[in-house]
Design a protein around this motif. Structure first.
Motif, short mmCIF file in Angstrom:
data_model
loop_
_atom_site.label_atom_id
_atom_site.label_comp_id
_atom_site.label_asym_id
_atom_site.label_seq_id
_atom_site.Cartn_x
_atom_site.Cartn_y
_atom_site.Cartn_z
N VAL A 1 101.59 42.04 65.38
CA VAL A 1 102.67 42.37 66.31
C VAL A 1 102.36 41.82 67.69
O VAL A 1 103.22 41.22 68.35
CB VAL A 1 102.88 43.90 66.36
CG1 VAL A 1 103.81 44.28 67.51
CG2 VAL A 1 103.44 44.40 65.04
N GLU B 1 108.74 47.61 65.33
CA GLU B 1 107.78 46.77 66.05
C GLU B 1 107.57 45.44 65.34
O GLU B 1 107.49 44.37 65.97
CB GLU B 1 106.45 47.49 66.18
CG GLU B 1 106.44 48.64 67.17
CD GLU B 1 105.06 49.19 67.39
OE1 GLU B 1 104.44 48.83 68.41
OE2 GLU B 1 104.59 49.97 66.54
N MET C 1 109.03 45.11 69.67
CA MET C 1 109.31 46.19 70.64
C MET C 1 109.19 47.53 69.94
O MET C 1 109.42 47.63 68.73
CB MET C 1 110.72 46.03 71.22
CG MET C 1 110.98 44.67 71.84
SD MET C 1 112.76 44.37 72.10
CE MET C 1 113.12 45.63 73.32
N ARG C 2 108.85 48.57 70.71
CA ARG C 2 108.80 49.92 70.17
C ARG C 2 110.15 50.60 70.42
O ARG C 2 110.76 50.38 71.48
CB ARG C 2 107.67 50.72 70.81
CG ARG C 2 107.40 52.06 70.14
CD ARG C 2 106.15 52.71 70.73
NE ARG C 2 104.95 51.96 70.35
CZ ARG C 2 103.75 52.19 70.85
NH1 ARG C 2 103.60 53.14 71.78
NH2 ARG C 2 102.71 51.49 70.45
#
Length: 633
Positions: free
Chosen positions: A453, A549, A554-555
């Protein structure tokens, strides 16, 4: 007790002659046969039968028929007691002690020597006490306790008088020489051995062997490898011991060890073969010495894995013997060839502690709030493992310490019956000598999902496939009744084939059981955050966070409000930025809805791992744009 009967029968004289021949290391098989013949003759006088049993027992011992040997020797000891024959009680117990010492059972050996010494002292038999002191010295020497051995040999030397045979004096001197060599006092050993001549052996092939072995060993320890090799080779030719005999093995061991110190790679298989032979004969101390010599040679040849495996065999033998001195010798070699010196000062203590447990630390893989994970070599299993050592702070009280240990034990117990290539197997759990728990797991080579990630290296299809594979592993796990409870990108490693592997079951528990809160905050489901029981749906929530993710880099937004607002329907788990990014990457509506469902505050609304696996694997099979997770579409 009466030490000696009056006169000797013919059968008694023959039995005594067998014992003399055994002292000269004559053919054990032939002596056992002769003792058998005596015992099968018409009823023997009691003393002749005891002596014959002693001779047969000692011969059988040298033929590696240990149990039969012990039966004869224990019978001889008991019958000697009943007949009040102190001399035979002493001899039988000394023989039993010798057998136990050869098998590495030093405590049992010393127990029987204590019985023999008590008997000799009770009848004021100075010569017998002197001989038994020598026996005690040899056993302590074999156990690696040079200081105790020296004390006994010196006591023996004081007890021997002019009436003692030249052979007894020579045996005592050889014991002292071997002790000084073992302790590193080479000048003292040289002074003692320089006084010996071949005539001192009295024509005994066994004593000639011991003198030659001592001279060769001293030359070897002084770094004179060519001289040691020559002495041992000449002794084999001059003494002509039987092929495969103890004497040949020990002399060949000196030759191979000298070759190893000269860096000759051909010596390695010879050392391994000789160590195996000594181990089969339960000659523990010399077998350990050869294993360590083999390990040093392998390390010099940059064959570290094989070197550690050799040390592993030595450590297992040392631990089984119960000898602290032998264990210390093995650990000293580990300190020389082990890779722990490159770990840094902060992990040296861990390295020293775990070496005592049979693990050699190679490198630190990571450190969490509650444990440090190392790549280590398991000396018993002969393989690399991931070793997690848990840190229990000093302020932990007894209940807190017990809770931490039970958590680690649960990690092992929960996975023992579950076998799946997508879950790292727990191999062993124990408490080290410092009182800290540690867990050995299957070592998985590869990057973590967190690494992937962070690198934004996955194309959309690859990301879909990875999420689908993780969901497949979770489905199998949940089907077995297990819940991970701490799923996060750092706890999933990817093999070179791309297959994900779940690690860190420190918080695993059987589904439906109440456990500690657990989990990592960013990936913990709302029910976990509120301290409620966490079932498979909690793992699926964490899977949803990771999936976002993996696909977007992105979270999900708004996770910090999952407890305060989500139960009241006020939540947008993805957030507009993530939703927009999913659209930009070409993620279809069904997958976007599935992600939203995985992040539902209501566990009953989250899809099961099996359904997630099916959807993502199907999506991965559908042609999609080949954009990376963090790059523009």
């Amino acid at each position: 007790m009466n030490r000696q009967g009056d006169g000797q029968t013919g059968s008694e004289a023959r039995a005594r002659s067998l014992l003399v021949r055994l002292d000269d290391f004559e053919d054990a098989g032939g002596i056992a046969d002769e003792a058998d013949h005596l015992l099968q003759a018409p009823p023997l006088p009691v003393v002749a039968e005891i002596l014959s049993r002693l001779a047969r027992g000692l011969a059988l011992h040298r033929l590696d028929r240990t149990e039969a040997a012990l039966r004869d020797l224990h019978w001889a000891a008991l019958r000697s007691e009943l007949e009040s024959r102190s001399d035979l009680v002493i001899r039988a117990n000394a023989a039993i002690a010798s057998l136990h010492a050869w098998r590495g059972r030093f405590d049992e050996a010393l127990t029987h020597l204590a019985l023999a010494l008590a008997e000799a002292a009770s009848c004021e038999d100075r010569a017998a006490v002197a001989g038994l002191c020598g026996d005690c010295g040899r056993i302590h020497l074999e156990a690696g306790q040079a200081g105790a051995a020296r004390a006994f040999f010196r006591k023996q030397a004081k007890l021997l008088d002019a009436s003692a045979s030249p052979r007894d004096h020579l045996r005592c001197r050889l014991g002292l020489i071997e002790t000084e060599i073992e302790s590193g006092a080479l000048e003292e050993a040289q002074a003692l051995i320089s006084e010996l001549t071949d005539a001192d052996t009295g024509g005994s092939p066994y004593l000639a062997f011991r003198v030659a072995k001592a001279r060769a060993r001293l030359a070897f320890e002084r770094g004179r490898n060519a001289e040691a090799r020559q002495i041992a080779t000449d002794a084999i030719a001059r003494i002509e011991p039987a092929p495969g005999s103890y004497e040949v093995i020990m002399l060949e061991a000196i030759v191979a060890s000298a070759d190893a110190r000269d860096g000759r790679a051909a010596a390695e298989p010879v050392l391994a073969r000789l160590a195996d032979l000594l181990s089969e004969r339960r000659l523990i101390a010399p077998a350990i010495d050869l294993r360590l010599e083999q390990a040093r040679l392998l390390a010099d040849l940059s064959r570290e894995g094989e070197a550690l495996a050799a040390v592993g065999k030595a450590l297992a033998a040392a631990v089984a013997s119960g000898s602290v001195a032998l264990e210390r010798k093995v650990r000293e070699t580990l300190a020389l060839i082990g890779p722990a010196s490159g770990l840094g000062i902060d992990t040296r203590r861990d390295a020293a502690m775990l070496a005592a447990e049979g693990y050699i630390l190679i490198e630190r893989l990571g450190r969490g709030g509650f444990a440090t994970v190392f790549r280590a070599f398991d000396l018993v299993r002969g393989r690399e493992v991931a070793l997690k050592r848990f840190h229990l702070p000093d302020h932990y009280d007894q209940d807190m310490r017990r809770s931490a240990i039970e958590t680690a034990r649960a990690e092992l117990d929960a996975t023992q019956g579950f076998h799946h290539p997508g879950v790292a197997r727990a191999l062993a759990f124990a408490i080290d000598r410092d009182g800290s728990p540690y867990l050995a797991q299957e070592l998985v080579e590869g990057d973590s999902v967190a690494d992937l990630v962070a690198a934004q290296s996955l194309a959309l299809r690859e990301g879909m496939l990875l999420v689908g594979r993780i969901a497949q592993v979770l489905s199998a796990l949940h089907g077995y009744g297990l819940v991970h409870r701490d799923l996060k990108p750092a706890n999933i490693l990817c093999r070179s084939t791309g297959e994900p592997v779940l690690v860190d079951f420190g918080l695993a528990t059987l589904a439906g059981m109440q456990g500690i809160l657990g989990g990592t905050e960013a990936y913990a489901a709302p029910e976990q955050q509120q301290g409620e029981p966490a079932g498979p749906a909690a793992d699926c929530f964490a899977l949803g966070v990771m999936a976002v993710e993996i696909l977007t880099g992105m979270r999900p937004a708004g996770l910090e409000d999952r407890v305060r607002l989500w139960p009241f329907g006020q939540h947008d788990p993805l957030g507009p930025a993530v939703a927009q990014r999913l659209v930009e990457r070409g993620v279809d509506l069904a997958i976007r809805d599935l992600l939203g469902a995985l992040l539902s505050p209501d566990p009953s609304e989250r899809p099961a791992a099996e359904a997630v696996a099916q959807s993502f694997m199907a999506a991965a099979a559908t042609p999609t744009p080949n954009s990376k997770a963090g790059s523009p579409s």
